[in-house]
Write a protein that holds these residues in place. Structure first.
Motif, PDB file in Angstrom:
ATOM      1  N   ALA A 147     132.845  16.788 106.267  1.00 22.61           N
ATOM      2  CA  ALA A 147     131.883  18.014 106.559  1.00 22.61           C
ATOM      3  C   ALA A 147     130.812  17.873 105.846  1.00 22.61           C
ATOM      4  N   PHE A 148     130.420  17.039 104.873  1.00 19.97           N
ATOM      5  CA  PHE A 148     129.207  16.882 104.183  1.00 19.97           C
ATOM      6  C   PHE A 148     128.218  15.773 104.896  1.00 19.97           C
ATOM      7  N   GLU A 149     128.786  14.661 105.739  1.00 18.90           N
ATOM      8  CA  GLU A 149     128.224  13.705 106.195  1.00 18.90           C
ATOM      9  C   GLU A 149     127.811  14.226 107.625  1.00 18.90           C
ATOM     10  N   ASN A 150     128.672  14.803 108.279  1.00 18.21           N
ATOM     11  CA  ASN A 150     128.603  14.965 109.797  1.00 18.21           C
ATOM     12  C   ASN A 150     128.806  16.329 110.313  1.00 18.21           C
ATOM     13  N   GLY A 151     129.226  17.220 109.283  1.00 26.04           N
ATOM     14  CA  GLY A 151     129.410  18.895 109.711  1.00 26.04           C
ATOM     15  C   GLY A 151     128.117  19.491 109.617  1.00 26.04           C
ATOM     16  N   LEU A 152     128.562  20.712 109.880  1.00 25.94           N
ATOM     17  CA  LEU A 152     127.225  21.842 110.007  1.00 25.94           C
ATOM     18  C   LEU A 152     126.833  22.152 108.649  1.00 25.94           C
ATOM     19  N   TRP A 153     127.539  21.944 107.578  1.00 22.50           N
ATOM     20  CA  TRP A 153     126.834  22.374 106.161  1.00 22.50           C
ATOM     21  C   TRP A 153     125.667  21.604 105.829  1.00 22.50           C
ATOM     22  N   GLY A 154     125.563  20.262 106.300  1.00 19.60           N
ATOM     23  CA  GLY A 154     124.348  19.477 105.913  1.00 19.60           C
ATOM     24  C   GLY A 154     123.345  19.749 106.851  1.00 19.60           C
ATOM     25  N   ALA A 199     118.512  26.140 104.374  1.00 13.54           N
ATOM     26  CA  ALA A 199     119.290  26.380 103.013  1.00 13.54           C
ATOM     27  C   ALA A 199     119.093  28.013 103.267  1.00 13.54           C
ATOM     28  N   ARG A 200     118.346  28.486 103.978  1.00 14.05           N
ATOM     29  CA  ARG A 200     118.475  30.076 103.996  1.00 14.05           C
ATOM     30  C   ARG A 200     119.667  30.543 104.534  1.00 14.05           C
ATOM     31  N   ASP A 201     120.104  29.973 105.801  1.00 10.13           N
ATOM     32  CA  ASP A 201     121.354  30.114 106.277  1.00 10.13           C
ATOM     33  C   ASP A 201     122.500  29.700 105.541  1.00 10.13           C
ATOM     34  N   ARG A 202     122.530  28.714 104.691  1.00  9.98           N
ATOM     35  CA  ARG A 202     123.646  28.452 103.482  1.00  9.98           C
ATOM     36  C   ARG A 202     123.571  29.857 102.560  1.00  9.98           C
ATOM     37  N   GLY A 203     122.605  30.296 102.181  1.00 13.93           N
ATOM     38  CA  GLY A 203     122.607  31.429 101.392  1.00 13.93           C
ATOM     39  C   GLY A 203     123.177  32.670 101.898  1.00 13.93           C
ATOM     40  N   ALA A 223     123.820  32.287  95.782  1.00 17.95           N
ATOM     41  CA  ALA A 223     123.323  32.666  97.055  1.00 17.95           C
ATOM     42  C   ALA A 223     121.625  32.676  97.325  1.00 17.95           C
ATOM     43  N   GLY A 224     121.189  33.438  96.044  1.00 17.67           N
ATOM     44  CA  GLY A 224     119.703  33.496  96.233  1.00 17.67           C
ATOM     45  C   GLY A 224     119.232  32.177  95.583  1.00 17.67           C
ATOM     46  N   TRP A 225     119.821  31.361  94.936  1.00 17.92           N
ATOM     47  CA  TRP A 225     119.409  30.122  94.680  1.00 17.92           C
ATOM     48  C   TRP A 225     118.942  29.168  95.804  1.00 17.92           C
ATOM     49  N   CYS A 226     119.768  29.397  96.990  1.00 13.91           N
ATOM     50  CA  CYS A 226     120.129  28.204  97.958  1.00 13.91           C
ATOM     51  C   CYS A 226     118.563  27.549  98.511  1.00 13.91           C
ATOM     52  N   ASP A 227     117.652  28.641  99.050  1.00 12.52           N
ATOM     53  CA  ASP A 227     116.401  28.284  99.359  1.00 12.52           C
ATOM     54  C   ASP A 227     115.248  28.078  98.429  1.00 12.52           C
ATOM     55  N   CYS A 248     127.710  24.331  93.391  1.00 16.69           N
ATOM     56  CA  CYS A 248     127.856  23.291  94.110  1.00 16.69           C
ATOM     57  C   CYS A 248     127.540  23.474  95.555  1.00 16.69           C
ATOM     58  N   LEU A 249     127.961  24.674  96.050  1.00 14.05           N
ATOM     59  CA  LEU A 249     127.748  25.035  97.397  1.00 14.05           C
ATOM     60  C   LEU A 249     126.313  25.433  97.679  1.00 14.05           C
ATOM     61  N   ALA A 250     125.715  25.926  96.756  1.00 19.00           N
ATOM     62  CA  ALA A 250     124.375  26.485  96.953  1.00 19.00           C
ATOM     63  C   ALA A 250     123.675  25.320  96.844  1.00 19.00           C
ATOM     64  N   ALA A 251     123.637  24.030  96.336  1.00 17.09           N
ATOM     65  CA  ALA A 251     123.047  22.860  96.451  1.00 17.09           C
ATOM     66  C   ALA A 251     123.212  22.137  97.988  1.00 17.09           C
ATOM     67  N   GLY A 252     124.081  22.564  98.446  1.00 13.22           N
ATOM     68  CA  GLY A 252     124.436  21.866  99.759  1.00 13.22           C
ATOM     69  C   GLY A 252     125.833  20.779  99.374  1.00 13.22           C
ATOM     70  N   ASN A 253     126.522  20.884  98.475  1.00 15.50           N
ATOM     71  CA  ASN A 253     127.611  19.790  98.389  1.00 15.50           C
ATOM     72  C   ASN A 253     128.821  20.449  99.094  1.00 15.50           C
TER      73      ASN A 253
END
Length: 683
Positions: A471-478, A482-486, A534-538, A587-592
């Motif tokens: 999920a980290f290397e090949n998935g959508l999350w990476g 950052a705004r969509d992650r938030g 969530a506010g920290w993501c971007d 961890c999630l906010a930072a993209g892990n």
């Protein structure tokens, strides 16, 4: 060294690129002729670099080498031939020409499974260990001296694709580069292959992949997964050939109730259930198949076999019509032999291969702002019309195929009907632990058993880590912004708020918390934590640092903050959801991505949280949750099980009995308080 690369595919391309990065001179690349007007990735990459590329359809005819082919090869002056996934028969005049000879990659632990379809046979035979070999080429069939071998554990539900993607591809590339390095340093061994344990089986083809039902369920499962995705294990039923994919022996809790599917030659009829198609071996054990391909090539969820096809087409909006035309152009680029892509155009019947599936998925994700799409979706909707309908449903958020089947435990508590997941959460799916192992989670207020919870094993940790890594290397999350992650984390916080009474009740039931405290603190602070991060993501960004002594002083040092990868999280028992939120949200906010080990005694709010992540649209594999024994999951091999992770180091503190008494308020014993710091480093 001067190297000639003879091979094909993405594997060959990656080996070629890594060899050039190592400083070797690739004097020529020999790959297969263009297929359906498309060049092989290895050839394309070499042409970009100006390296001579040769596409000989054959190297010899009627057993005799072609002189002009050998002459063109010899003119390059190669000192070593590197053959990554070479599918052509190379004459010995070429194999022995360089002063260092030739080395070949083979996806098995030679001498076992010599010849073609080695990965298939590793799974079909039920091998517990797999791996690859790099050996010195000779005139035999994979019988040359061994140079290097690496092995891995075969997981119970591995397929050709998962084994290749998880180990054989990434580690095989490193192995080829390592082998060349050993040769350059004069340290490469030549170990004669033993004949003991040597096997050879022919190439797997569709006509030979028919299932033999006169064998146990495990053997049938191995046959199906060994032929998944190509060529596909099949049987005759309902007047047609049905091909089975995505088989598992993990059928704990499955009741074979549903509509019977008579299968020619089978010990018992199959049963179509809501979880898939149940099949039986001659030992009456069950296996479960998740997907079926019909004779016309269409793939469907096995649970839908007897359901009529939904012919109700969605009416597209203007924006969706624009997206449709963009996707149509992507199909045209990938299928150059098709003049016009019509609604009835079939992706695979038009000449597409598995590598084209990967390309299509990546292009569509780019067109649709990172929408979650998997290779499996292309196999499920092979015509352009069906593919567009699937995309639109996903874009609208009402794709039924993406719904997760959850086996709930229901209890009526606090005037609420609680629906609680109780299985492991791996790769976006609730699954049983290995061998269906479970344990009892207890209500601490009265000592009663709440339910049976899956007890994670080391192999389950391996699966969770692999899912998080993928999920980290090949998935959508990476890939999403950052705004969509938030935005996804805000949505998750909103869902936690919608279910706060249910979460608080589960926390009171499982952890013994006072309900009002659980509602305000355990759950309330968890919601606030996710909204905060969530506010920290971007807003996670680097900086520029002036270098005062530099000449000229316009030079700068740039820093860039990046996620580290897969994070292991160990949760204590006293504030289960809040502790999970404190660690996971950051961890999630930072993209892990994360693998969470819950406290053995308080797993239920974490598993309910996992269900909410699905509803929030968090991509599969980003969050994985493993209830169970710390001794097993965090034990000698660490939270990462037997696979390990080079990106992680966890520090745990083990508390002695007296210290535990002091913390819990119980009467301490006379023994001294002992603290032992344990560092679990990656293997």
């Amino acid at each position: 060294m001067k190297i000639a690369v003879i091979g094909q595919s993405l594997f060959g391309q990656e080996v070629y690129c890594h060899l050039r990065k190592e400083g070797h001179e690739v004097v020529g690349v020999f790959t297969i002729p263009d297929q359906n007007g498309k060049a092989d990735p290895l050839g394309l990459e070499a042409e970009k670099d100006g390296v001579p590329v040769f596409k000989f359809p054959r190297w010899r005819t009627r057993g005799q080498v072609l002189p002009d082919v050998v002459a063109k090869y010899q003119a390059l002056g190669a000192e070593l031939n590197v053959l990554p996934f070479c599918s052509q028969f190379i004459p010995m005049e070429v194999i022995n020409a360089p002063r260092h000879g030739s080395i070949i990659y083979h996806p098995s632990l030679l001498p076992r499974h010599r010849g073609a379809s080695a990965i298939n046979w590793t799974l079909i035979h039920g091998d517990k260990k797999g791996g690859f070999t790099i050996f010195w080429a000779d005139d035999g069939l994979d019988t040359g001296d061994l140079l290097l071998q690496k092995e891995c554990e075969i997981l119970p539900d591995d397929t050709v694709s998962t084994l290749y993607n998880r180990f054989l591809f990434p580690e095989g590339i490193k192995g080829m580069v390592q082998a060349v390095r050993l040769i350059a340093e004069g340290k490469a061994p030549r170990l004669p292959q033993p004949e003991e344990g040597a096997t050879y089986e022919g190439i797997q083809k569709k006509e030979t992949a028919k299932i033999n039902w006169k064998q146990p369920a495990e053997a049938i499962h191995n046959w199906i997964r060994g032929n998944d995705k190509v060529p596909g294990a099949w049987a005759e039923a309902c007047g047609q050939k049905l091909t089975f994919f995505n088989s598992t022996l993990n059928t704990a809790g499955l009741v074979p109730e549903g509509e019977a599917l008579p299968i020619t030659g089978a010990h018992r009829p199959g049963v179509v259930t809501k979880r898939g198609l149940v099949l039986f071996g001659n030992d009456d054990r069950m296996l479960l198949v998740k997907n079926i391909q019909l004779e016309d090539g269409k793939m469907i969820p096995a649970s839908h076999f007897f359901k009529g096809e939904d012919n109700s087409a969605l009416e597209l909006t203007e924006a969706e019509l624009v997206t449709m035309e963009a996707v149509r152009n992507a199909w045209k680029r990938i299928l150059p032999n098709i003049l016009e892509v019509e609604d009835s155009t079939d992706f695979f019947k038009s000449g597409a291969a598995s590598v084209d599936v990967v390309r299509l998925v990546e292009e569509v994700k780019e067109l649709c702002d990172g929408m979650e799409l998997e290779n499996e979706d292309v196999y499920m909707a092979t015509t352009f019309k069906d593919f567009i309908q699937l995309l639109v449903r996903k874009l609208r958020g009402d794709c039924k195929e993406s719904e997760c089947v959850i086996d709930y435990v229901e209890k009526t508590v606090n005037k609420l009907t609680l629906r609680m997941p109780h299985q492991l959460f791996i790769g976006g799916t609730f699954v049983d632990a290995e061998d269906a192992k479970t344990y009892e989670t207890i209500n601490p207020t009265d000592g009663s058993v709440i339910c049976q919870v899956s007890l994670a094993q080391i192999s389950d940790v391996d699966k969770a880590v692999a899912a998080a890594k993928d999920a980290f290397e090949n998935g959508l999350w990476g890939k999403i912004s950052a705004r969509d992650r938030g935005r996804l984390l805000y949505r998750l916080a909103d869902l936690m708020e919608e279910h706060q009474e249910e979460l608080a009740t589960i926390e009171a039931l499982d952890a013994g918390a006072v309900y009002t405290l659980a509602l305000k603190t355990h759950v309330g602070m968890s919601i606030q934590t996710f909204r905060y991060f969530a506010g920290w993501c971007d807003k996670i960004q680097g900086s520029t640092i002036p270098i005062n002594q530099a000449r000229p002083n316009r030079n700068l040092t740039l820093t860039r903050k990046e996620p580290i990868g897969v994070c292991g999280i160990v949760i204590p028992w006293n504030y289960p959801l809040m502790m999970l939120s404190w660690k996971t949200a950051a961890c999630l906010a930072a993209g892990n991505t994360v693998v969470i080990k819950t406290a053995q005694v308080t797993p239920l709010t974490a598993l309910k949280f996992a269900e909410l992540t699905l509803k929030a649209g968090i991509p599969k594999g980003v969050i994985n949750i493993l209830p169970g024994s710390g001794k097993v999951v965090n034990g000698d091999t660490g939270i990462w099980g037997s696979q390990g992770s080079r990106q992680l180091e966890i520090h745990l503190v083990r508390i002695g009995p007296a210290a535990l008494c002091a913390l819990t308020g119980e009467q301490p014993s006379a023994e001294p308080v002992e603290w032992e710091e344990v560092t679990l480093k990656p293997h």
